[in-house]
Scaffold this motif. Structure first.
Motif, short mmCIF file in Angstrom:
data_model
loop_
_atom_site.label_atom_id
_atom_site.label_comp_id
_atom_site.label_asym_id
_atom_site.label_seq_id
_atom_site.Cartn_x
_atom_site.Cartn_y
_atom_site.Cartn_z
N GLY A 73 0.79 -1.23 0.00
CA GLY A 73 0.00 0.00 0.00
C GLY A 73 0.82 1.28 0.00
N PHE A 74 1.87 1.34 -0.83
CA PHE A 74 2.70 2.56 -0.89
C PHE A 74 1.90 3.71 -1.51
CE2 PHE A 74 5.91 -0.94 -1.67
CZ PHE A 74 6.40 -0.94 -0.37
N GLU A 79 8.96 6.54 -4.49
CA GLU A 79 10.10 6.04 -5.27
C GLU A 79 10.55 4.66 -4.80
OE1 GLU A 79 13.14 9.06 -5.04
OE2 GLU A 79 11.92 10.51 -6.15
N VAL A 80 10.96 3.86 -5.78
CA VAL A 80 11.41 2.49 -5.51
C VAL A 80 12.78 2.31 -6.17
CG1 VAL A 80 10.92 0.06 -5.93
CG2 VAL A 80 9.04 1.61 -5.39
N ASN A 97 2.17 0.01 -10.63
CA ASN A 97 1.65 0.33 -9.30
C ASN A 97 1.66 1.84 -9.04
OD1 ASN A 97 0.88 -1.81 -7.23
ND2 ASN A 97 2.64 -2.78 -8.20
N ARG A 98 1.91 2.63 -10.09
CA ARG A 98 1.97 4.11 -10.00
C ARG A 98 3.08 4.57 -9.06
NH1 ARG A 98 -2.34 6.35 -12.58
NH2 ARG A 98 -4.08 4.97 -13.06
N GLU A 124 13.37 11.47 0.46
CA GLU A 124 12.24 11.37 1.42
C GLU A 124 11.05 10.64 0.79
OE1 GLU A 124 11.76 15.17 -0.75
OE2 GLU A 124 13.47 14.22 0.25
N LYS A 125 11.11 10.44 -0.54
CA LYS A 125 9.99 9.75 -1.21
C LYS A 125 10.23 8.24 -1.35
CE LYS A 125 7.80 13.13 -4.17
NZ LYS A 125 7.55 13.48 -5.56
N THR A 126 11.43 7.79 -0.99
CA THR A 126 11.74 6.36 -1.19
C THR A 126 10.96 5.49 -0.20
OG1 THR A 126 13.98 7.07 -1.74
CG2 THR A 126 13.65 4.72 -1.40
#
Ligand SMILES: Cc1ncc(COP(=O)(O)O)c(C=O)c1O
Length: 368
Positions: A73-74, A79-80, A97-98, A124-126
């Protein structure tokens, strides 16, 4: 007599009579899918064989990856960090998965994600790291775990190439927050099409059940927005039959791989990946070689000319494919690009005769 076509691999099948006998009960029950007897049985058998805490059987490896990622549920746009030196499915699963892929370079020695370059890509988005045990080469699990722990990230391994591998005495699928296998026809072990997600958290197993079965929890109860990714009974029975022969399959592959290695050692201008991880068992899923100095394509063409179909796994990098090129953050991918430009996966299957290996290596020798 002309030489036979040799493809990059040959799907493993159980003896014909064995499969036919095994599917007979379906003509009595008429129960062909929807978590039938054989789906349940295979889920249990694979959980034991792969030595993993929880296993959810799926229709294929790709949807297993998509759903493994989705199950956490990210938030959209997160970011991945992932590898571009893999099959396109790894990147597609993130983007579908957007989420935003951030491509990390890989190591020259084995093609797995370069753990020393992960930290500098974290923002901070990872939210997660999605590495791949490419060719059955095991990533640096401890280093990845340490980084994930430090920054509170999830780790989802693409273990599609790593069927049957044990690492430090434990099933490879038991590492990370989740690990994903493919049982596609071309893999070491197949259910025709199929896959599985392994995890520790029973809540994730339950979430995966919802995702693969429309979120249906009762005749009149839908609790989640799910898709359809269930494995059918014919595929589950193929999986049960093939599992009976897996030891023989793996040992045949090892013998053929050893014969190849003997022949390839003698060829100048060709390198093999280092296989110095003594903590991991091997499944000999692929036989990638590295041919530098721009000669890779010449070898590929020379083999093709003789009806021998090696594959440029993995070229281009997924980040360089038309659908992703210039879309995401520019990262330094020097090693990954060098490997992609020089790698060639040679034909390998559990039934490849030694004479074919000799023929293939002779053609390579003449072309490098
Ligand atoms: C590294 C990798 N990831 C994902 C997949 C997707 O698996 P499948 O073909 O079962 O959907 C594959 C295999 O095809 C693969 O090699």
């Amino acid at each position: 007599m002309g030489n036979r076509t040799i493809n990059v691999t040959k799907a493993v099948l159980p003896p014909y009579e064995e499969y036919i006998e095994a599917i007979k009960p379906l003509w009595d029950s008429h129960w062909l899918t929807n978590m039938g007897t054989y789906h349940k049985e295979l889920e249990k058998e694979l959980q034991a064989f792969l030595d993993v805490p929880e296993l959810s059987l799926m229709v294929n490896g790709h949807l297993s990856l998509e759903m493994a990622i989705q199950s956490f549920g990210f938030p959209e746009g997160s970011e991945v960090i992932t590898t571009p030196f893999t099959f396109i499915s790894t990147t597609h699963a993130i983007v579908r998965n957007r989420l935003v892929p951030v491509f990390c370079d890989v190591k020259e020695s084995d093609g797995t994600i370069d753990e020393s370059k992960i930290e500098e890509l974290i923002t901070e988005k990872t939210v997660a790291i999605v590495p791949a045990h490419v060719y059955g080469h095991i990533c640096n699990i401890e280093a990845i775990e340490e980084i994930a722990y430090k920054y509170g990230l999830k780790v989802i391994y693409d273990a599609c190439h790593a069927f049957g591998i044990k690492y430090k005495g434990k099933g490879i699928g038991s590492y990370g927050d989740a690990s994903v296998f493919s049982f596609h026809a071309t893999k070491v072990y197949n259910t025709i099409e199929g896959g599985a997600v392994c995890c520790h958290d029973h809540k994730i197993y339950e979430k995966l059940y919802n995702l693969k079965n429309f979120g249906i929890r009762g005749e009149e109860l839908v609790t989640d927005v799910g898709a359809n990714a269930k494995m059918n009974e014919f595929c589950a029975i193929m999986g049960l039959c093939n599992l009976k022969h897996i030891d023989e399959t793996l040992s045949n592959r090892a013998k053929i791989y050893a014969h190849y290695t003997e022949r390839l050692k003698a060829i100048d201008g060709l390198k093999m990946f280092e296989s110095n991880n003594n903590d991991a068992t091997k499944n000999h899923a692929y036989l990638p070689v590295l041919i530098a100095d721009g000669k890779r394509d010449a070898v590929y063409d020379a083999l093709n000319h003789e009806d021998i179909h090696a594959r440029k796994y993995f070229y281009p990098l997924t980040s360089d494919q038309a659908c992703f090129k210039n879309k995401y953050r520019k990262c330094q991918l020097e090693t990954a690009r060098r490997l992609a430009d020089s790698v060639l996966s040679l034909p390998l299957s559990a039934e490849l005769p030694f004479e074919d290996v000799d023929r293939i290596t002779k053609i390579i020798e003449g072309a490098v």
